[in-house]
Design an enzyme around this catalytic site. Structure first.
Site, mmCIF file in Angstrom:
data_model
loop_
_atom_site.group_PDB
_atom_site.id
_atom_site.type_symbol
_atom_site.label_atom_id
_atom_site.label_comp_id
_atom_site.label_asym_id
_atom_site.label_seq_id
_atom_site.Cartn_x
_atom_site.Cartn_y
_atom_site.Cartn_z
ATOM 1 N N SER A 141 0.871 -1.173 0.000
ATOM 2 C CA SER A 141 0.000 0.000 0.000
ATOM 3 C C SER A 141 0.902 1.214 0.000
ATOM 4 C CB SER A 141 -0.868 0.010 1.268
ATOM 5 O OG SER A 141 -1.515 1.255 1.439
ATOM 6 N N TYR A 154 -1.961 -0.816 10.881
ATOM 7 C CA TYR A 154 -2.112 -1.134 9.461
ATOM 8 C C TYR A 154 -0.914 -0.638 8.656
ATOM 9 C CZ TYR A 154 -3.835 -1.038 4.674
ATOM 10 O OH TYR A 154 -3.954 -1.211 3.323
#
Length: 265
Positions: A141, A154
């Site tokens: 990501s 995360y």
């Protein structure tokens, strides 16, 4: 489309980016082994992928559980399947200030985003190394490139995925097996709902969200090319470039402003 008689193993194939990647693989001649803990949904998606010409093997396992992750490969072996492609797409976030968030949920995020990915990749490599071929796509990501207040765990898991993917890619460079990291930015999927992020400022402007179809196409093309990584989307490329030339504390502050709740001053 001529079938390849090769399987792709895909986690997270029932929605979002993983679903779009599964469709692309099916349309490009791959058969699919798809993993989900939601039996009804995974069977619905399996029927859809079959309509695209793919053979589909459904594996109902909960990737938050280490034992069930190991069991994925036991089931593949029992069915005589040796996937030549591995897509580690399944992942979740946990939203909020770290001092206030649910520790059990965050441990689950680590188990899903890191532990299950390590296990599946290790088993994939032990199966494929003697065959001299294979392709891995790991969902990192743009979160991997900056500290992430309000999503600290995360962001940390995705930083791991990117660093580790680049490390094992180097180790595997003479084996015929490639490792590609896909770095999407905010994407129009169910991720934000599952993470409890519906009140985050990042969702104020829908134009900030990429489409899962575009992200999947970028990832698929990079996977097939054997690229090391791909940042999906021009805006995200610019954001990563900015992050690379600022201090970590500045990057963290900018991310905090983007991700904090709409009600937070």
């Amino acid at each position: 489309m001529e079938r390849k008689n090769e399987y792709a193993l895909i986690t997270g194939a029932t929605s979002g980016i993983g679903y779009e990647l599964a469709k692309l693989l099916a349309k490009n001649g791959y058969d699919l082994a798809i993993v989900s803990r939601d039996e009804q949904e995974v069977n619905r998606k399996a029927d859809e992928f079959k309509s695209l010409g793919a053979k589909v093997t459904v594996i109902c396992k909960d990737l938050f559980s280490q034992d069930q992750v190991y069991a994925v490969y036991s089931e593949l072996e029992a069915n005589g399947i040796s996937p030549s492609v591995l897509i580690n797409d399944a992942g979740q976030g946990a939203y909020g200030k770290f001092i206030e968030t649910d520790l059990r949920k965050e441990i689950g995020v680590v188990n899903l985003n890191i532990i299950s990915v390590i296990i599946l990749t290790k088993l994939f490599l032990k199966d494929r190394i003697a065959k001299g071929s294979g392709k891995i796509l790991n969902l990192a990501s743009v979160a991997s490139k900056a500290p992430g207040p309000w999503q600290s765990v995360y962001h940390g898991t995705k930083a791991f995925v990117l660093s580790w993917s680049e490390a094992i890619r180097e180790e595997l460079k003479d084996t015929g097996i490639t490792v590609t990291a896909l770095l999407p930015g905010p994407t129009n999927t169910d991720f934000f709902n599952k993470a409890g992020m519906n009140e985050s400022k990042i969702l104020e402007d829908p134009s900030n969200l990429s489409s899962p179809e575009e992200v999947a196409r970028d990832g698929f093309d990079a996977l097939m090319n054997g690229d090391d990584k791909i940042i999906s989307g021009v805006k995200n490329k610019m954001m990563v470039a900015m992050t690379n030339i600022t201090t970590d504390s500045m990057a963290a502050h900018r991310m905090s402003e983007m991700q904090k709740p709409k009600t937070e001053k």
